[in-house]
Design a protein around this motif. Sequence first.
Motif, short mmCIF file in Angstrom:
data_model
loop_
_atom_site.label_atom_id
_atom_site.label_comp_id
_atom_site.label_asym_id
_atom_site.label_seq_id
_atom_site.Cartn_x
_atom_site.Cartn_y
_atom_site.Cartn_z
N ALA A 195 0.83 -1.21 0.00
CA ALA A 195 0.00 0.00 0.00
C ALA A 195 0.86 1.26 0.00
O ALA A 195 0.51 2.25 -0.66
CB ALA A 195 -0.95 0.00 1.19
N GLU A 196 1.97 1.23 0.70
CA GLU A 196 2.85 2.41 0.75
C GLU A 196 3.28 2.85 -0.65
O GLU A 196 3.43 4.03 -0.91
CB GLU A 196 4.10 2.11 1.60
N GLU A 197 3.48 1.89 -1.54
CA GLU A 197 3.90 2.19 -2.91
C GLU A 197 2.72 2.50 -3.82
O GLU A 197 2.87 3.22 -4.81
CB GLU A 197 4.63 0.98 -3.51
N ARG A 198 1.56 1.97 -3.51
CA ARG A 198 0.43 2.02 -4.43
C ARG A 198 -0.54 3.17 -4.16
O ARG A 198 -1.37 3.48 -5.02
CB ARG A 198 -0.30 0.69 -4.40
N VAL A 199 -0.47 3.77 -2.97
CA VAL A 199 -1.29 4.96 -2.70
C VAL A 199 -0.47 6.17 -3.13
O VAL A 199 0.62 6.41 -2.63
CB VAL A 199 -1.67 5.06 -1.20
N ARG A 200 -1.01 6.91 -4.06
CA ARG A 200 -0.30 8.06 -4.62
C ARG A 200 -1.12 9.33 -4.41
O ARG A 200 -2.33 9.28 -4.24
CB ARG A 200 -0.05 7.86 -6.11
N ILE A 201 -0.43 10.44 -4.48
CA ILE A 201 -1.07 11.75 -4.31
C ILE A 201 -0.93 12.53 -5.61
O ILE A 201 0.17 12.64 -6.15
CB ILE A 201 -0.39 12.55 -3.17
N ALA A 202 -2.04 13.06 -6.09
CA ALA A 202 -2.01 14.00 -7.22
C ALA A 202 -2.01 15.40 -6.62
O ALA A 202 -3.01 15.84 -6.07
CB ALA A 202 -3.22 13.78 -8.12
N LEU A 203 -0.87 16.04 -6.67
CA LEU A 203 -0.73 17.36 -6.06
C LEU A 203 -1.45 18.43 -6.88
O LEU A 203 -1.51 18.34 -8.11
CB LEU A 203 0.75 17.71 -5.89
N PRO A 204 -1.98 19.45 -6.21
CA PRO A 204 -2.79 20.45 -6.92
C PRO A 204 -2.00 21.40 -7.82
O PRO A 204 -2.57 22.01 -8.71
CB PRO A 204 -3.46 21.23 -5.79
N ASP A 205 -0.70 21.47 -7.62
CA ASP A 205 0.07 22.47 -8.36
C ASP A 205 0.97 21.89 -9.45
O ASP A 205 1.84 22.57 -9.98
CB ASP A 205 0.91 23.31 -7.39
N ARG A 206 0.77 20.61 -9.78
CA ARG A 206 1.58 20.01 -10.85
C ARG A 206 0.86 18.81 -11.45
O ARG A 206 -0.04 18.25 -10.84
CB ARG A 206 2.96 19.62 -10.33
N ALA A 207 1.30 18.44 -12.62
CA ALA A 207 0.72 17.28 -13.28
C ALA A 207 1.07 16.02 -12.49
O ALA A 207 2.14 15.94 -11.88
CB ALA A 207 1.25 17.17 -14.70
N SER A 208 0.18 15.07 -12.51
CA SER A 208 0.45 13.82 -11.79
C SER A 208 1.49 13.00 -12.55
O SER A 208 1.78 13.26 -13.72
CB SER A 208 -0.83 13.01 -11.61
N GLU A 209 1.99 12.03 -11.87
CA GLU A 209 2.95 11.13 -12.51
C GLU A 209 2.25 10.30 -13.58
O GLU A 209 1.02 10.24 -13.64
CB GLU A 209 3.57 10.21 -11.46
N TRP A 210 3.03 9.67 -14.41
CA TRP A 210 2.52 8.79 -15.46
C TRP A 210 2.32 7.40 -14.86
O TRP A 210 3.21 6.88 -14.19
CB TRP A 210 3.54 8.74 -16.60
N PHE A 211 1.16 6.81 -15.09
CA PHE A 211 0.88 5.48 -14.56
C PHE A 211 0.88 4.47 -15.69
O PHE A 211 0.12 4.60 -16.64
CB PHE A 211 -0.48 5.45 -13.84
N GLU A 212 1.74 3.50 -15.59
CA GLU A 212 1.82 2.41 -16.56
C GLU A 212 0.91 1.29 -16.06
O GLU A 212 1.15 0.72 -15.00
CB GLU A 212 3.27 1.93 -16.65
N LEU A 213 -0.13 0.99 -16.82
CA LEU A 213 -1.09 -0.04 -16.38
C LEU A 213 -1.05 -1.25 -17.29
O LEU A 213 -0.77 -1.22 -18.41
CB LEU A 213 -2.51 0.54 -16.36
#
Length: 116
Positions: free
Chosen positions: A98-116
């Motif tokens: 869970a520590e690795e899989r819970v992510r935060i989309a910050l309000p002041d920048r684009a989120s990271e790219w998620f490879e699914l």
Amino acid sequence: QLVAERLRGSTLVMIESNHDRDMLKVGPYPWSVKQRIASNLGHLSNDETARWIREDFDGEAEYLVLGHLSRHCNHPELARLSALQALDYHGSLFFRRAEERVRIALPDRASEWFEL
């Protein structure tokens, strides 16, 4: 309930974790805005998102992304901790790493790219 049902089986879930209730109470917004934010038609608090995780999240998503965090009435680590504690409710096998899989989309920048 319909939203929770539609999210089941998703590969990635992005859910709002807009505000910490205590921070909202003392935040810079006028009282009328605070009331709207905290209402049933407002934004999801960290506590409400945690409730959804405990009661409705099926744990199948590769990532759980917390988004639409308030700049003034939340902190990324508060939102993250609230979500992780809610996941702990299910036990360690429910949402592994869970520590690795819970992510935060910050309000002041684009989120990271998620490879699914």
